[in-house]
Structures are given as C-alpha cells and as structure tokens.
Design an enzyme around this catalytic site. Sequence first.
Site, PDB file in Angstrom:
ATOM      1  CG  ASP A   8      15.382  81.377  51.708  1.00 13.39           C
ATOM      2  OD1 ASP A   8      14.711  81.104  52.464  1.00 13.39           O
ATOM      3  OD2 ASP A   8      15.159  81.969  50.739  1.00 13.39           O
ATOM      4  CG  HIS A  81      13.493  78.747  42.895  1.00 12.32           C
ATOM      5  ND1 HIS A  81      13.209  79.682  41.883  1.00 12.32           N
ATOM      6  CD2 HIS A  81      13.276  79.373  44.230  1.00 12.32           C
ATOM      7  CE1 HIS A  81      12.538  80.927  42.560  1.00 12.32           C
ATOM      8  NE2 HIS A  81      12.820  80.684  43.716  1.00 12.32           N
ATOM      9  CE  LYS A 106      12.656  83.614  52.175  1.00 14.87           C
ATOM     10  NZ  LYS A 106      12.636  83.510  50.575  1.00 14.87           N
ATOM     11  CB  CYS A 151      16.262  85.420  50.475  1.00 20.46           C
ATOM     12  SG  CYS A 151      15.183  85.005  49.374  1.00 20.46           S
TER      13      CYS A 151
HETATM   14  C1  VGL Z   1      16.050  83.808  46.618  1.00 23.92           C
HETATM   15  C2  VGL Z   1      15.827  84.187  44.272  1.00 23.92           C
HETATM   16  C3  VGL Z   1      14.438  83.539  44.309  1.00 23.92           C
HETATM   17  C4  VGL Z   1      16.995  83.646  47.702  1.00 23.92           C
HETATM   18  C5  VGL Z   1      14.830  83.029  46.383  1.00 23.92           C
HETATM   19  O1  VGL Z   1      16.847  82.782  48.568  1.00 23.92           O
HETATM   20  O2  VGL Z   1      17.979  84.308  47.724  1.00 23.92           O
HETATM   21  N1  VGL Z   1      16.456  83.923  45.260  1.00 23.92           N
HETATM   22  N2  VGL Z   1      14.021  83.034  45.232  1.00 23.92           N
HETATM   23 ZN    ZN Z   2      12.101  81.885  45.170  1.00 25.51          ZN
END
Ligand code: VGL
Ligand code: ZN
Length: 207
Positions: A8, A81, A106, A151
Amino acid sequence: MEALIVVDIQNDFIPGGALAVPGGDEVVPLVNRLQTRFESIVATRDWHPPDHGSFAANHPGKRVGDLIELGGLEQTLWPVHCVQNTPGADFAPGLNRDRWTKVVVKGTDADIDSYSGFYDNGHRMATGLGHYLKQRGVSAVFVAGLATDYCVKFTALDARALGFATFLVRDCCRGVDLNPGDVEGAVDEMRAVGVGIVDSAELGKPR
Ligand code: VGL
Ligand code: ZN
C-alpha cells in the site's frame, strides 16, 4: 524462494494524502533499494469503491476514528481514501514498479474492509496472493510498506498463518499510530506469532 511484499505505498498514505501516514514518503527510496535485493516482488493496493463502509463519510453522524460494526466485525472509520481510479489510489511518486510480477487489489467490497493482502478482515474471501506465492515456490516473505499497524501487520500475520517464513522489514515501514504505542504493539503482535523483525541493512546480499 523468497519474495518481497510491498504494501500500500499509495498517495493517500503519504503526507498530503487523505490518510497520511507520518513519514510515509520516507519508505519510497528505502523500498526501492530493498527491491534490488529480491528476485520476486509483489505489491498490494488499497482499492475502495466510493461507497466503502470504512469511510466515516458514508455513515451520517459518525466521525473518523469512530468504531462501528461492518460485516459483523468491528471497523475503525477512516477518511475517504484510495478510491478506485483516483490519484489518491495511485502508487507514490518515485516508487519503482518495474519488477513487480503481481499487484493485489483489496478493499473492493463495500461491505467489508481488507487490511491484509491475503484475505478480507473476516477471512471470508482470499485475494489469491497465497496461492500465487506458493505456486511460484515462495516459502519466505518479507513485508514492507504502509501502514505498520494496519495493512503491513495483517499481511504479515496472514503470511505467517499460511505457513510462510515471514519477516517484517521494520525500517521500510511507517505506521499510523492512531493511539500512541500502536506501532510498537503491532511489532510485538507480529513477533509473538513468529514473524522475524529485521532491518533492510541486515539483508546484505541480493536474495
Ligand atoms: C490502511 C487503513 C485503511 C493501510 C488501509 O494500508 O494500512 N489503513 N486502509
Ligand atoms: Zn483502506
């Protein structure tokens, strides 16, 4: 065979983004260097529809940070987001993607969140990453990216549970730390299930 999982590293998770992880941009050059140590590299991408249930904006009267129930699970509410096909969901500038063999998306189901690159948060649907890695003969995975306490953590925990030798490349990750100590707690949780905690400098030779 070893693989690197880049988690991510997207615009919304770096400073200036909707869910900025402090210092998130700092991992870009570190992960680029880390990638040179690996033959096999995959990445995960948070990829939400606009009506995703993890967005506070989709729950009138709720605020970012509130906890709700989503798909029968406790869910932290986030700012909007990583909406599909928006700049926030793009990979961070300067992140080298040349040698990635797979990108796993995802969080595409509005009714359940997915922190891990392997399963949604209820372990109901697999993304296919586990099979993909096993098919390629991968037995050990190294995890780096954003965010350490969400994540990255859940990706590492699932990797371990799937039987991969699993390592957190700690210096190549940054965390949200919504509550101070969350990142430290996440590292402890990973260590407790047998995830190795390493720094990129220890991965001396190309692997
Ligand atoms: C994430 C919160 C919401 C991450 C993704 O990538 O850690 N955190 N969506
Ligand atoms: Zn997210």
